[in-house]
Design a protein around this motif. Structure first.
Motif, mmCIF file in Angstrom:
data_model
loop_
_atom_site.group_PDB
_atom_site.id
_atom_site.type_symbol
_atom_site.label_atom_id
_atom_site.label_comp_id
_atom_site.label_asym_id
_atom_site.label_seq_id
_atom_site.Cartn_x
_atom_site.Cartn_y
_atom_site.Cartn_z
ATOM 1 N N MET A 81 0.825 -1.191 0.000
ATOM 2 C CA MET A 81 0.000 0.000 0.000
ATOM 3 C C MET A 81 0.862 1.245 0.000
ATOM 4 N N GLY A 82 0.256 2.362 -0.408
ATOM 5 C CA GLY A 82 0.982 3.613 -0.469
ATOM 6 C C GLY A 82 1.227 4.205 0.910
ATOM 7 N N VAL A 83 2.042 5.214 0.948
ATOM 8 C CA VAL A 83 2.383 5.893 2.191
ATOM 9 C C VAL A 83 1.650 7.224 2.213
ATOM 10 N N ASN A 84 0.931 7.491 3.317
ATOM 11 C CA ASN A 84 0.269 8.782 3.471
ATOM 12 C C ASN A 84 1.280 9.784 3.991
ATOM 13 N N ARG A 85 1.260 10.978 3.392
ATOM 14 C CA ARG A 85 2.243 11.967 3.786
ATOM 15 C C ARG A 85 1.729 13.372 3.463
ATOM 16 N N PHE A 86 2.290 14.338 4.161
ATOM 17 C CA PHE A 86 2.126 15.741 3.809
ATOM 18 C C PHE A 86 3.368 16.122 3.026
ATOM 19 N N GLU A 87 3.181 16.911 1.995
ATOM 20 C CA GLU A 87 4.350 17.336 1.229
ATOM 21 C C GLU A 87 4.197 18.792 0.809
ATOM 22 N N CYS A 88 5.321 19.456 0.713
ATOM 23 C CA CYS A 88 5.357 20.850 0.293
ATOM 24 C C CYS A 88 5.392 20.891 -1.232
ATOM 25 N N ARG A 89 4.569 21.759 -1.812
ATOM 26 C CA ARG A 89 4.540 21.870 -3.274
ATOM 27 C C ARG A 89 5.641 22.784 -3.808
ATOM 28 N N ALA A 90 6.267 23.539 -2.920
ATOM 29 C CA ALA A 90 7.313 24.470 -3.355
ATOM 30 C C ALA A 90 8.720 23.900 -3.169
ATOM 31 N N CYS A 91 8.861 22.894 -2.307
ATOM 32 C CA CYS A 91 10.183 22.304 -2.072
ATOM 33 C C CYS A 91 10.023 20.790 -1.918
ATOM 34 N N PRO A 92 11.097 20.051 -1.827
ATOM 35 C CA PRO A 92 10.981 18.584 -1.750
ATOM 36 C C PRO A 92 10.649 18.030 -0.360
ATOM 37 N N TYR A 93 10.276 18.871 0.611
ATOM 38 C CA TYR A 93 10.010 18.394 1.971
ATOM 39 C C TYR A 93 8.788 17.477 1.985
ATOM 40 N N GLN A 94 8.901 16.371 2.722
ATOM 41 C CA GLN A 94 7.803 15.437 2.924
ATOM 42 C C GLN A 94 7.767 15.015 4.384
ATOM 43 N N TYR A 95 6.543 14.913 4.933
ATOM 44 C CA TYR A 95 6.361 14.421 6.302
ATOM 45 C C TYR A 95 5.475 13.187 6.215
ATOM 46 N N VAL A 96 6.032 12.034 6.541
ATOM 47 C CA VAL A 96 5.314 10.770 6.441
ATOM 48 C C VAL A 96 4.421 10.613 7.662
ATOM 49 N N GLU A 98 2.325 8.413 10.263
ATOM 50 C CA GLU A 98 2.421 7.056 10.780
ATOM 51 C C GLU A 98 1.044 6.435 11.040
ATOM 52 N N GLN A 99 0.034 7.256 11.074
ATOM 53 C CA GLN A 99 -1.329 6.738 11.213
ATOM 54 C C GLN A 99 -2.222 7.492 10.228
ATOM 55 N N SER A 100 -3.385 6.922 9.956
ATOM 56 C CA SER A 100 -4.277 7.583 8.994
ATOM 57 C C SER A 100 -4.774 8.899 9.583
ATOM 58 N N TRP A 101 -4.975 9.850 8.733
ATOM 59 C CA TRP A 101 -5.381 11.185 9.153
ATOM 60 C C TRP A 101 -6.617 11.573 8.366
ATOM 61 N N PHE A 102 -7.637 12.095 9.062
ATOM 62 C CA PHE A 102 -8.902 12.441 8.437
ATOM 63 C C PHE A 102 -9.409 13.731 9.052
ATOM 64 N N GLU A 103 -9.885 14.622 8.203
ATOM 65 C CA GLU A 103 -10.460 15.879 8.691
ATOM 66 C C GLU A 103 -11.738 16.141 7.917
ATOM 67 N N LYS A 104 -12.832 16.319 8.622
ATOM 68 C CA LYS A 104 -14.116 16.575 7.983
ATOM 69 C C LYS A 104 -14.397 18.071 8.016
ATOM 70 N N THR A 105 -14.718 18.625 6.870
ATOM 71 C CA THR A 105 -15.026 20.044 6.758
ATOM 72 C C THR A 105 -16.503 20.200 6.426
ATOM 73 N N PRO A 106 -17.288 20.771 7.344
ATOM 74 C CA PRO A 106 -18.714 20.954 7.036
ATOM 75 C C PRO A 106 -18.892 22.017 5.953
ATOM 76 N N MET A 107 -19.706 21.701 4.965
ATOM 77 C CA MET A 107 -19.945 22.619 3.852
ATOM 78 C C MET A 107 -21.345 23.215 3.989
ATOM 79 N N LYS A 108 -21.435 24.515 3.786
ATOM 80 C CA LYS A 108 -22.722 25.192 3.851
ATOM 81 C C LYS A 108 -23.326 25.206 2.449
#
Length: 96
Positions: A1-16, A18-28
């Motif tokens: 399976m793939g690795v979930n990570r945050f990554e910067c679009r301006a530089c090569p920085y990546q933060y892997v 270690e657990q699944s991350w989920f954020e729910k945004t209520p839409m009006k």
């Protein structure tokens, strides 16, 4: 399976992650606008005398207007409603 990570679009920085991350945004939900004018959309429309072909419809006039809602090389869109004109306002017949 793939690795979930945050990554910067301006530089090569990546933060892997270690657990699944989920954020729910209520839409009006947006309020729907009457683009064509609501109940009075056919009040100033052109009309022609005709008999509606639908059985049980006593409409004696066809009200229509045309709008260019697509690109200029496409034909105009015609909006049509069969109704009965009464005292300056439209009372729509059985078929609409």
């Amino acid at each position: 399976m793939g690795v979930n990570r945050f990554e910067c679009r301006a530089c090569p920085y990546q933060y892997v992650l270690e657990q699944s991350w989920f954020e729910k945004t209520p839409m009006k939900q947006k309020e729907v606008e009457d683009v064509f004018g609501g109940k009075n959309e056919f009040a100033n429309a052109d009309s022609v005398a005709t008999q509606c072909p639908a059985e049980g419809c006593n409409g004696d006039r066809a009200y229509f207007f045309q709008l260019q809602i697509r690109s200029a090389d496409e034909p105009m869109t015609t909006f049509l409603k069969v109704g009965v004109g009464m005292d300056g306002y439209l009372a729509y017949a059985g078929c609409t």
